[in-house]
Design an enzyme around this catalytic site. Structure first.
Site, PDB file in Angstrom:
ATOM      1  N   ASP A  73      -7.030  21.888 -21.240  1.00  0.00           N
ATOM      2  CA  ASP A  73      -5.793  22.511 -21.710  1.00  0.00           C
ATOM      3  C   ASP A  73      -4.703  21.463 -21.991  1.00  0.00           C
ATOM      4  O   ASP A  73      -4.920  20.260 -21.799  1.00  0.00           O
ATOM      5  CB  ASP A  73      -5.342  23.522 -20.645  1.00  0.00           C
ATOM      6  CG  ASP A  73      -4.716  24.770 -21.258  1.00  0.00           C
ATOM      7  OD1 ASP A  73      -4.225  24.694 -22.387  1.00  0.00           O
ATOM      8  OD2 ASP A  73      -4.697  25.804 -20.572  1.00  0.00           O
ATOM      9  N   ASP A 110      -2.351  31.770 -27.316  1.00  0.00           N
ATOM     10  CA  ASP A 110      -3.227  32.682 -26.573  1.00  0.00           C
ATOM     11  C   ASP A 110      -3.342  34.055 -27.221  1.00  0.00           C
ATOM     12  O   ASP A 110      -2.387  34.577 -27.790  1.00  0.00           O
ATOM     13  CB  ASP A 110      -2.699  32.860 -25.147  1.00  0.00           C
ATOM     14  CG  ASP A 110      -2.907  31.612 -24.313  1.00  0.00           C
ATOM     15  OD1 ASP A 110      -3.421  30.611 -24.856  1.00  0.00           O
ATOM     16  OD2 ASP A 110      -2.561  31.637 -23.120  1.00  0.00           O
TER      17      ASP A 110
HETATM   18  C1  GLA Z   1      -3.283  28.341 -21.469  1.00  0.00           C
HETATM   19  C2  GLA Z   1      -4.585  28.581 -22.233  1.00  0.00           C
HETATM   20  C3  GLA Z   1      -5.215  29.861 -21.734  1.00  0.00           C
HETATM   21  C4  GLA Z   1      -5.493  29.764 -20.244  1.00  0.00           C
HETATM   22  C5  GLA Z   1      -4.205  29.450 -19.501  1.00  0.00           C
HETATM   23  C6  GLA Z   1      -4.462  29.134 -18.027  1.00  0.00           C
HETATM   24  O1  GLA Z   1      -2.332  29.298 -21.771  1.00  0.00           O
HETATM   25  O2  GLA Z   1      -4.337  28.644 -23.606  1.00  0.00           O
HETATM   26  O3  GLA Z   1      -6.406  30.144 -22.441  1.00  0.00           O
HETATM   27  O4  GLA Z   1      -6.450  28.765 -20.024  1.00  0.00           O
HETATM   28  O5  GLA Z   1      -3.537  28.338 -20.065  1.00  0.00           O
HETATM   29  O6  GLA Z   1      -3.305  28.837 -17.336  1.00  0.00           O
END
Ligand code: GLA
Length: 419
Positions: A158, A213
């Site tokens: 990430d 997301d």
């Molecule tokens: C980010 C990623 C998500 C998830 C969260 C976890 O937002 O894009 O897919 O992994 O972090 O905290």
């Protein structure tokens, strides 16, 4: 030396040098080239469970993946997202949260492997993960070694808390670290498409997120204050222009799925179909232990999964036809053996009559140099959701699409059209 011998020597020399060159470049590449020749299929904890993960859940999910028929349908990776982490030990080694994962990740990986599945884990290029757990910054090689020792098969990496870092460099570091372990670990690049990853990620990772997301709604933006998450249609529209970057071993990732997380059956079906048309990684994000039969049937629709997994790995595209129906998008995806997948997607909140006069349409895809002229060739079609429904392109298509539903078919060449 005779000329024949000289010639043979020259040929062997060229052969040796070529082999050496390819051997070395393969050894120096920052990823394992053979992984994910078709988009990865699996499950990830985040969309449904957020931080609420523990070893019991992961074991039960692996069990459910087998029992539900998902493994048989091709699902393979069981991926733990954020929040599995404990503290680093005195030597800087990352450890699992001892309360949530008392048996440790190695034991979990063994359990998952015994089921014939693979284990994925999550970290972050920055100081902390998005949920504030220890990130891998400064520990990249050490963490990669730990994951490999644990038997991890997939790393989602990430992009939170990365101030001052350059994305390409940071992902190159972790790619090299993973490669150095000698264990083939899939690298899932997750910087939300912010730094045009499609331009630099293909030699480093097997998949890269293209957007922020996803959120479990079909058509919405969910405003978190400083950032937004997105509905299925919003994410779909953000894929525009990216298909040329995808192919075997390198996939655009429009995020993990929300099938079974609260949308209607039609919306779930449309979401799943469109991810298949995008040749997207199909990473389920629901509770596999308690899913309904309807959800299971969507996730295990083999005919739709086959569209996603087609060996050519060509991402589908939106088609602008001669005549369009308001709110209905038509998509095509070239498949192996001269077959095609086609989807009509109803973006409308109302039922919509969709008419498609095949013989007036000509589909041309410059990227794959493939085309269909329905005026000179007849194709037969098979409905991939209503399995008994089939027809040919000789007759106009007329279907009523429910709100946010799809009509999805596979097209096979039948014969030349005799006028
Ligand atoms: C980010 C990623 C998500 C998830 C969260 C976890 O937002 O894009 O897919 O992994 O972090 O905290």
């Amino acid at each position: 030396m005779s000329n024949g011998v000289k010639q043979r020597l020259a040929v062997s020399l060229v052969f040796c040098c070529t082999a050496l060159f390819f051997g070395l470049s393969q050894a120096n590449a920052d990823k394992y080239e053979h992984l994910t020749q078709t988009p990865p299929l699996g499950w990830n904890s985040w969309n449904h469970f957020g931080c609420d993960v523990d070893e019991k859940l992961i074991r039960a999910t692996a069990d459910a993946m087998v029992k539900s028929g998902m493994k048989k349908a091709g699902y393979e990776y069981v991926n733990i997202d954020d929040c599995w982490h404990g503290e680093r030990d005195a030597n800087g080694n990352i450890q699992a949260d001892p309360k949530r994962f008392p048996s440790g990740i190695k034991a979990l990986a063994d359990y998952v492997h015994k089921k014939g599945l693979k284990l994925g884990i999550y970290s972050d290029a920055g100081w902390t993960t998005c949920a504030g757990k220890p990130g891998s910054r400064g520990y990249e090689f050490q963490d990669a070694k730990t994951y490999a020792e644990w038997g991890v098969d997939y790393l989602k990496y990430d992009w939170c808390a990365t101030e001052g870092l350059k994305a390409e460099g940071a992902y190159m570091t972790i790619a090299k670290a993973l490669k150095q372990t000698g264990r083939p670990i899939v690298l899932s690049i997750c910087e939300w498409g912010d730094n045009d990853p499609w331009d630099w990620a293909p030699p480093l990772g097997q998949l890269w997120r293209t957007t922020g997301d996803i959120y479990a709604c079909f058509d919405c933006e969910y405003d978190h204050g400083t950032w937004s998450s997105w509905g299925v249609l919003q994410i779909l529209d953000m894929q525009d222009g990216l298909r040329k970057h995808a192919g075997p071993g390198r996939w655009n990732d429009p995020d993990m799925m929300e099938v079974g997380n609260g949308m209607t059956t039609e919306e779930d079906r449309a979401h799943f179909s469109m991810w298949a048309m995008l040749a997207a990684p199909l990473i389920a994000g629901n509770d596999l232990r308690n899913m309904s039969d309807v959800t299971r049937d969507i996730l295990t629709n083999k005919a739709v999964i086959d569209v996603d997994q087609d060996k050519l790995g060509i991402q589908g595209f939106k088609y602008s036809g001669k005549k369009s129906v308001k709110g209905v998008d038509v998509w095509f995806k070239p498949l192996a053996n001269d077959e095609w997948a086609m989807v009509a997607l109803n973006r409308n909140k109302e039922s919509t009559k969709f008419k498609f006069r095949w013989r007036h349409e000509e589909v041309k895809d410059e990227l794959s140099s493939r085309e269909i002229d329905f005026n000179s060739s007849i194709y037969s079609w098979q409905d991939l959701w209503a399995k008994s429904n089939s027809g040919t392109t000789r007759d106009d298509l007329l279907v009523t699409l429910k709100p946010h539903d799809v009509f999805m078919v596979k097209l096979k060449f039948d014969k030349e059209w005799k006028h």
